[in-house]
Design a protein around this motif. Sequence first.
Motif, PDB file in Angstrom:
ATOM      1  N   LEU A 180      22.574  35.586  11.134  1.00 47.10           N
ATOM      2  CA  LEU A 180      21.786  35.983   9.960  1.00 47.10           C
ATOM      3  C   LEU A 180      20.592  36.841  10.360  1.00 47.10           C
ATOM      4  O   LEU A 180      20.218  37.773   9.641  1.00 47.10           O
ATOM      5  N   CYS A 181      20.019  36.544  11.516  1.00 44.22           N
ATOM      6  CA  CYS A 181      18.876  37.341  11.994  1.00 44.22           C
ATOM      7  C   CYS A 181      19.313  38.745  12.393  1.00 44.22           C
ATOM      8  O   CYS A 181      18.647  39.729  12.052  1.00 44.22           O
ATOM      9  N   ARG A 182      20.422  38.859  13.113  1.00 39.71           N
ATOM     10  CA  ARG A 182      20.826  40.195  13.575  1.00 39.71           C
ATOM     11  C   ARG A 182      21.268  41.079  12.416  1.00 39.71           C
ATOM     12  O   ARG A 182      21.251  42.305  12.528  1.00 39.71           O
ATOM     13  N   TRP A 183      21.662  40.465  11.299  1.00 42.59           N
ATOM     14  CA  TRP A 183      21.980  41.238  10.091  1.00 42.59           C
ATOM     15  C   TRP A 183      20.731  41.438   9.211  1.00 42.59           C
ATOM     16  O   TRP A 183      20.799  42.096   8.175  1.00 42.59           O
ATOM     17  N   ALA A 236      22.706  43.409  20.496  1.00 39.31           N
ATOM     18  CA  ALA A 236      21.824  44.457  21.014  1.00 39.31           C
ATOM     19  C   ALA A 236      21.694  45.610  20.034  1.00 39.31           C
ATOM     20  O   ALA A 236      20.666  46.299  19.997  1.00 39.31           O
ATOM     21  N   ALA A 237      22.723  45.834  19.224  1.00 41.15           N
ATOM     22  CA  ALA A 237      22.686  46.907  18.224  1.00 41.15           C
ATOM     23  C   ALA A 237      22.040  46.457  16.924  1.00 41.15           C
ATOM     24  O   ALA A 237      21.649  47.287  16.104  1.00 41.15           O
ATOM     25  N   GLY A 238      21.927  45.149  16.733  1.00 34.78           N
ATOM     26  CA  GLY A 238      21.454  44.617  15.460  1.00 34.78           C
ATOM     27  C   GLY A 238      19.949  44.503  15.358  1.00 34.78           C
ATOM     28  O   GLY A 238      19.192  45.012  16.192  1.00 34.78           O
ATOM     29  N   TYR A 239      19.532  43.800  14.312  1.00 39.73           N
ATOM     30  CA  TYR A 239      18.109  43.597  14.042  1.00 39.73           C
ATOM     31  C   TYR A 239      17.569  42.418  14.848  1.00 39.73           C
ATOM     32  O   TYR A 239      18.292  41.474  15.171  1.00 39.73           O
ATOM     33  N   SER A 240      16.287  42.484  15.151  1.00 39.06           N
ATOM     34  CA  SER A 240      15.569  41.339  15.710  1.00 39.06           C
ATOM     35  C   SER A 240      14.087  41.519  15.411  1.00 39.06           C
ATOM     36  O   SER A 240      13.638  42.626  15.095  1.00 39.06           O
ATOM     37  N   LEU A 241      13.344  40.435  15.489  1.00 45.07           N
ATOM     38  CA  LEU A 241      11.903  40.497  15.219  1.00 45.07           C
ATOM     39  C   LEU A 241      11.195  41.097  16.423  1.00 45.07           C
ATOM     40  O   LEU A 241      11.273  40.570  17.527  1.00 45.07           O
ATOM     41  N   ARG A 242      10.479  42.182  16.197  1.00 42.44           N
ATOM     42  CA  ARG A 242       9.852  42.921  17.288  1.00 42.44           C
ATOM     43  C   ARG A 242       8.348  43.081  17.057  1.00 42.44           C
ATOM     44  O   ARG A 242       7.885  43.020  15.924  1.00 42.44           O
TER      45      ARG A 242
END
Length: 612
Positions: free
Chosen positions: A478-481, A225-231
């Motif tokens: 790898l995505c969340r980083w 939830a704190a990491g990166y994701s495609l938005r």
Amino acid sequence: MKKNIIYIGIATILLLGTTSCNDYIDIPSQSKYDSESVFEDANKAEMAVLGCYPQTFNREYFYQLGMGTDECFSTEGETNSKNQIANYVYTSSNSPTGLYNAMYQGIEYANVCIKNLKKMSSSNSSEQKKLNYLLGEALAIRAENYFNLVRYFGDVPFITTPTSDATTFYSSRTSRDTIYDHIIADMQSATQLLSWESENVVSSESERFTKNSAYGILARISLYAAGYSLRWDLNTYDPTTVKMAQRSNQARIKELYEIAADACKAVIDRKENSLMPKYETVFRDILEKKFDNETMLQIGQYSSQVNSYNVGYTNGIFCHTNTIYGKTAPQMIVNPVYYFNFGNGDTRRDVSICNYGYAGTKDKNGERQLNGLPSNTIGKFRVDWKNDAGINASTREIDFPILRYSDILLMYAEALNELNNGANSEAIDALKQVRARAFGGDVTKIGNIPSGHDAFLKAIQDERYLEFGFEGLRRTDLCRWNILYETLTQTKKDLLDLANGEGRFSDYKLQYAAYKAEKPSGFNEPIVAMKYTPIAQSDSIVYAKQGYKVQNMFMGTDGFTNNLHKIDKKEAWMTTSLFRGLVKNQVEILPLNTTSIIDINKGLEGQQHPLY
């Protein structure tokens, strides 16, 4: 353990019975089960909760969504949808639906349980503790299912009430941040309702949630939830708004890292879980149906009626049909570069990567043979370490690990690094424990652990790569980083360097290996890796005369793979097929399948991933 699975079968019938055809006819049935009768006492309610567990797992979790990483890739043909998903060739028609549908079915079951368990109470303190526990389980199951949906599909429909209570059967996407915040709150509630393993209110087995594992999953969800994701903009679905980003609320991000750190610390301080002294033992225990202090949550697999299909078959080692183990047909092959990324003496390499397979003979006493690098398979779920062959070739009854104590340590280290803008002594010690175990407890081999934020984060990323290979976490980690594209691009370059003997592989001289074929002794095989002698091609004849077999290590072993045969610079799959659909800021989230998802939910009309 077997009893739990029987309950699961009954409970599934009970839950499905709440919307049976009996609701639509006037003649009452003596065999009818509805929510009122299912939730009339704690024992029946427990069966209902157990019925949720089979829908927390689906083979897509480790199969097509477990490939396409720097760990392994698919050997199936390029027109095969699993190969396409593994290589990021997404379309609105090949997007996987098995995991999506299974997670929502489990959510529906959990919603029924949550609604009814909240109505139940007992004056008996022991029974009330059990009811509390069951509610905690249902909340944790629902949160885990939504977590799996969000990490692969992003913003998804979010339903927290049973279908029977719904005013509409259609639902639209909900912001992933809203979903994350809700399921984090649910997991926090679950940690208060569930008991510690040692208290054993309902079960201390790791096939069910405990307070220990709930804390661990809470930490995992918080880090995602704190990491990166495609938005993208959920109001306009404008393709130009698609980007990799964290949520905008920086204060909430910090709070999420605090939640993760506190959750991990609760488990660490409790001291009920620990690392097994040997990495190998962790997976032998799983295969032998033993519970230990490290594996905190695993998906129980006991019969053809649960989602065990392909664990150990598709993601296992090669066995010819005519062996004592029966046929296994791995479609997930270890990326040859992965083998070389383990440090010298790292015991995880030969456990994670199996360098042998079994050829068959008419008497089913086939030989153990050495793999070439392009034929190495996943070793964590190897059938020769089991007590038996399982039900049949594709149903091996092998549990799948969801959470291990080593993850608690590494998540704790990662969260502390983020909170302190660098690694403090606690973070370094947590990472050091995992690395030390990898080298048999020899701390002189673990190397220097940096303390600076970026360097320590890279050390965590590398350690998770080696520790959790093939356990269904790497792709979305790898995505969340936000390093999926960069990591896979480098992996492809490394593979070409290995084929050409360039870069860091310029000193790699092993082209041929001599070995003695071995007869298996049965199940629970003590072998971890086959031994071999590096030789020059010119010595092949000499060794063959001495009874050795010779394997070209750059060639796949005959019959062990389908269309992946050798590491050679002329091979087109390395330059055009591997990760062929990889596009930064696009493939980090899957599109929704139009036919099987969007077309049957009008609420999702016009809400496809904007770049598909």
